[in-house]
Design a protein around this motif. Sequence first.
Motif, mmCIF file in Angstrom:
data_model
loop_
_atom_site.group_PDB
_atom_site.id
_atom_site.type_symbol
_atom_site.label_atom_id
_atom_site.label_comp_id
_atom_site.label_asym_id
_atom_site.label_seq_id
_atom_site.Cartn_x
_atom_site.Cartn_y
_atom_site.Cartn_z
ATOM 1 N N ASN A 1 -71.809 51.808 -1.345
ATOM 2 C CA ASN A 1 -72.590 50.888 -0.511
ATOM 3 C C ASN A 1 -74.063 51.123 -0.349
ATOM 4 O OD1 ASN A 1 -70.069 49.265 0.041
ATOM 5 N ND2 ASN A 1 -69.904 50.506 1.950
ATOM 6 N N VAL A 2 -74.870 50.471 -0.438
ATOM 7 C CA VAL A 2 -76.503 50.705 -0.292
ATOM 8 C C VAL A 2 -76.865 50.563 1.216
ATOM 9 C CG1 VAL A 2 -78.638 50.388 -1.329
ATOM 10 C CG2 VAL A 2 -76.620 50.260 -2.935
ATOM 11 N N ARG A 3 -77.502 51.227 1.716
ATOM 12 C CA ARG A 3 -77.966 50.877 2.958
ATOM 13 C C ARG A 3 -79.365 51.428 3.055
ATOM 14 N NH1 ARG A 3 -73.202 53.068 4.164
ATOM 15 N NH2 ARG A 3 -71.746 51.934 5.220
ATOM 16 N N ARG B 1 -78.531 56.352 -6.376
ATOM 17 C CA ARG B 1 -79.199 55.372 -7.594
ATOM 18 C C ARG B 1 -78.677 55.979 -8.956
ATOM 19 N NH1 ARG B 1 -83.095 54.727 -4.060
ATOM 20 N NH2 ARG B 1 -84.196 52.872 -4.140
ATOM 21 N N GLY C 1 -74.563 56.934 -9.055
ATOM 22 C CA GLY C 1 -73.370 55.971 -8.652
ATOM 23 C C GLY C 1 -72.528 55.360 -9.497
ATOM 24 N N ARG D 1 -77.371 45.018 -4.142
ATOM 25 C CA ARG D 1 -76.479 45.406 -3.634
ATOM 26 C C ARG D 1 -76.680 45.710 -2.010
ATOM 27 N NH1 ARG D 1 -75.073 49.216 -7.569
ATOM 28 N NH2 ARG D 1 -75.436 50.906 -6.113
ATOM 29 N N SER D 2 -77.878 46.100 -1.876
ATOM 30 C CA SER D 2 -78.346 46.033 -0.528
ATOM 31 C C SER D 2 -78.207 45.121 0.282
ATOM 32 C CB SER D 2 -79.646 47.180 -0.115
ATOM 33 O OG SER D 2 -80.750 46.059 -0.362
ATOM 34 N N HIS E 1 -79.737 47.991 -7.072
ATOM 35 C CA HIS E 1 -79.815 48.739 -5.874
ATOM 36 C C HIS E 1 -80.164 47.794 -4.798
ATOM 37 C CE1 HIS E 1 -79.485 52.768 -4.181
ATOM 38 N NE2 HIS E 1 -80.337 52.425 -3.416
ATOM 39 N N GLN F 1 -80.196 58.581 -2.916
ATOM 40 C CA GLN F 1 -79.269 57.678 -2.298
ATOM 41 C C GLN F 1 -78.226 57.031 -3.391
ATOM 42 O OE1 GLN F 1 -82.869 55.577 -0.650
ATOM 43 N NE2 GLN F 1 -81.747 55.490 1.179
ATOM 44 N N LEU G 1 -84.244 52.004 1.602
ATOM 45 C CA LEU G 1 -83.835 51.886 0.065
ATOM 46 C C LEU G 1 -84.678 52.746 -0.682
ATOM 47 C CD1 LEU G 1 -83.836 47.894 -0.793
ATOM 48 C CD2 LEU G 1 -81.869 49.634 -0.477
#
Lengths: 97, 462
Positions: free
Chosen positions: B444-446, B419, B422, B272-273, B269, B417, B449
């Motif tokens: 996409n991770v925004r 996690r 996904g 990727r963010s 996570h 989110q 977090l």
Amino acid sequence: MNAEMSTNLITVYVEGKPLAVHAHDSAAGAALKAGLGYTRTSPVTGEKRAPYCMMGVCFECLMVIDGIPSRQACMVRVREGMRIERQTTVGGVEVWP
Amino acid sequence: MNRTYDFLVIGAGPAGMAAAATAAKLGVATLLLDEQPDPGGQIYRGIESRGQAGVEKPGVSQADSARGLRLTQEFRASSAAYQAATQVWQLEAGGKVYVTNGERASCISARRVLLATGAMERPVPLPGWTLPGVMTVGAAQILYKTSQWLPPEATWIAGSGPLLWLYAAQVIEAGGPIAGILDTTPKSNYAHALRYTAGALRNRAYLDRGMALQKMVRKAGVRIVKDVSAVEAKGDEHVSVVRYHAGGHWREETVAMLMLHQGVVPNAHATRSLGAKHRWDALQRSFAPEVDVWGNLSVEGYAAAGDCAGIVGAEASAVQGKLAALEAARAIGVITQEQRDVEAAPLRAELTKHLPVRPFLDQLFAPRASLLVPRDDVLVCRCESITARQLRDAVGLGAMGPNQVKAFTRCGMGPCQGRLCGLAAAEVIAAARGVGMAETGVFNVRPPLKPVSLGELAGLEV
């Protein structure tokens, strides 16, 4: 649990009922030991849910702890006198009867 | 209060603790941040309290515990600063890391940042997996490690992977009950794994241990059903029955709890963010960040070590952490490139004790393909209660990948989110489109977090 560990017990209140737990337990662990069954209802469907991953990933363990909603109960360590309650509302509003 | 360090390490598992201790010894101003209240990560969870409480260390994990305790003590004895119970909610280029301790948010700046966020269990949705009484094997093991919790009678385990056998052995050794194991490992995995035998034999200890654990569980009289091809949890408000398919028949068992496990995947996570480049690892069937031999990510100033950069296990994770620390010390200017390489040589040799066995294990415990694509009525996204059918419908409407499916359905938009769901959602979408996982990609991770309250944000000094 051996003798040495039992000296390390504290009291929390799970849905109002006192429960002796190990000082290193998480609030989610305490809920499980209390035999709570479910710890929240899904705000989307009202289904009963319970902690799933115990490591902060799944957010299934959201509970009301000491009056504060949406705490990740698996990430919160117990404290003497802690109040641990199911989360069945969204922002205090009953969305499912 | 905002602070500055040379080296910031995120995650206090084996990789993070080893990295922080190594860097601090070299004179690098180091901070180790972790979201748990105690160091150890998940593998060495509660390692210090288990020692303090005088809990007898079970034989099956005695060597692990000793290693974990040693690593933790080395870290504690080092000059590295340590901040527990702190969550990272944003990572920015230039080594700016935003955190919160649950009361107040702050920003930590560092010249080098190491992400050591470990692994999580592979999400494999199945019918009824959201019922109370169903949890992962990892979750049950955390409860065992932190509070010696043992499962109730009539507990069944379903899935595949080394952790499943380790946990069963631990419970048995502690005098607890495991009624049965539904082993979903496909028979064909054994044949496919043979091609990696040479590597496996170089790390014989891993094989011996795995076989010893399985033998111990069998000897204890645990019912073991092999080659299980489908599993369902059933119950009204709590799981009460597990239904499974094996040997051409459906059968049922009454259960008090059902524990699921399908191996572990990188907890990517954070990487990727950052927007770091990721690769699809076909053998580990997961996405992992691209790293060089020092753990450097594609984003300047950031590195990753341990399972979050691809599953390597606890011992190799610690070695990778040390290598990343040497590289950080070089980048900061505390040691020369030559010193780094000299120090790294024995560490690289040590990695060969742990890495050659991996392809064999990855193939042997590769998840059963049919389990990765649940049937229509199964919830994939637990937070938003989105079914596999809804994901397939979104693909039918033209959604090409996870991010479009997310916009169509809200899958992955809940508190976790994406996690947890996904990878599972990506598998469903890839199968529905008939394309590979590399092409399908993931959400996409925004930031943030982790959820941050406005009150916490208000305390941020900018």
